[in-house]
Write a protein that holds these residues in place. Structure first.
Motif, PDB file in Angstrom:
ATOM      1  N   GLU A  59      88.986  13.557 -90.881  1.00  0.00           N
ATOM      2  CA  GLU A  59      89.456  13.029 -92.260  1.00  0.00           C
ATOM      3  C   GLU A  59      88.756  13.829 -93.123  1.00  0.00           C
ATOM      4  O   GLU A  59      88.976  13.505 -94.366  1.00  0.00           O
ATOM      5  CB  GLU A  59      89.019  11.624 -92.318  1.00  0.00           C
ATOM      6  CG  GLU A  59      89.983  10.627 -91.381  1.00  0.00           C
ATOM      7  CD  GLU A  59      89.658   9.163 -91.504  1.00  0.00           C
ATOM      8  OE1 GLU A  59      88.851   8.467 -92.548  1.00  0.00           O
ATOM      9  OE2 GLU A  59      90.139   8.461 -90.733  1.00  0.00           O
ATOM     10  N   GLY A  60      87.912  14.733 -93.117  1.00  0.00           N
ATOM     11  CA  GLY A  60      87.343  15.407 -93.939  1.00  0.00           C
ATOM     12  C   GLY A  60      87.419  17.236 -93.613  1.00  0.00           C
ATOM     13  O   GLY A  60      87.849  17.424 -92.573  1.00  0.00           O
ATOM     14  N   PRO A  61      86.930  17.839 -94.433  1.00  0.00           N
ATOM     15  CA  PRO A  61      86.916  19.361 -94.249  1.00  0.00           C
ATOM     16  C   PRO A  61      85.990  19.863 -93.261  1.00  0.00           C
ATOM     17  O   PRO A  61      86.353  20.775 -92.441  1.00  0.00           O
ATOM     18  CB  PRO A  61      86.463  19.994 -95.630  1.00  0.00           C
ATOM     19  CG  PRO A  61      85.636  18.931 -96.301  1.00  0.00           C
ATOM     20  CD  PRO A  61      86.287  17.612 -95.779  1.00  0.00           C
ATOM     21  N   GLU A  62      84.966  18.791 -92.516  1.00  0.00           N
ATOM     22  CA  GLU A  62      83.981  19.340 -91.919  1.00  0.00           C
ATOM     23  C   GLU A  62      84.572  19.488 -90.422  1.00  0.00           C
ATOM     24  O   GLU A  62      85.206  18.691 -89.965  1.00  0.00           O
ATOM     25  CB  GLU A  62      82.817  18.322 -91.900  1.00  0.00           C
ATOM     26  CG  GLU A  62      82.063  18.260 -93.288  1.00  0.00           C
ATOM     27  CD  GLU A  62      82.736  17.158 -94.056  1.00  0.00           C
ATOM     28  OE1 GLU A  62      83.762  16.357 -93.500  1.00  0.00           O
ATOM     29  OE2 GLU A  62      82.203  16.735 -95.126  1.00  0.00           O
ATOM     30  N   GLY A  63      84.044  20.254 -89.849  1.00  0.00           N
ATOM     31  CA  GLY A  63      84.524  20.653 -88.132  1.00  0.00           C
ATOM     32  C   GLY A  63      83.384  19.966 -87.190  1.00  0.00           C
ATOM     33  O   GLY A  63      82.249  19.793 -87.579  1.00  0.00           O
TER      34      GLY A  63
END
Length: 84
Positions: A59-63
């Protein structure tokens, strides 16, 4: 004469929500483990909750393979597991 007790300075500091290296953050929860073991254990905790795993990585830009937890991810983890 009794020895003077030296207070643990770390115990008085409040937990700060900020970006953390993953191993550093894991060791806050498991201070007696090596960084590698602490990180494995934290990942097992995360994998047990589908909702948390999705919120952290989808749900976020982090991988998933990043070396750090972002501030957003730390907030989610603390909300889910309580403060270390």
């Amino acid at each position: 004469m009794k020895p003077e007790l030296i207070p643990d300075e770390g115990a008085d500091r409040p937990f700060v929500i900020r970006p953390y290296r993953k191993a550093e953050f894991a060791q806050l929860y498991f201070p007696d483990l090596t960084p590698r073991c602490a990180l494995r254990k934290l990942h097992r905790w995360i994998e047990r909750s589908d909702a948390l795993r999705r919120a952290l990585y989808e749900e976020g830009p982090e991988g998933r393979n990043e070396q750090t937890f972002s501030r957003r991810q730390v907030e989610l983890l603390v909300r889910h597991f309580d403060e270390p």
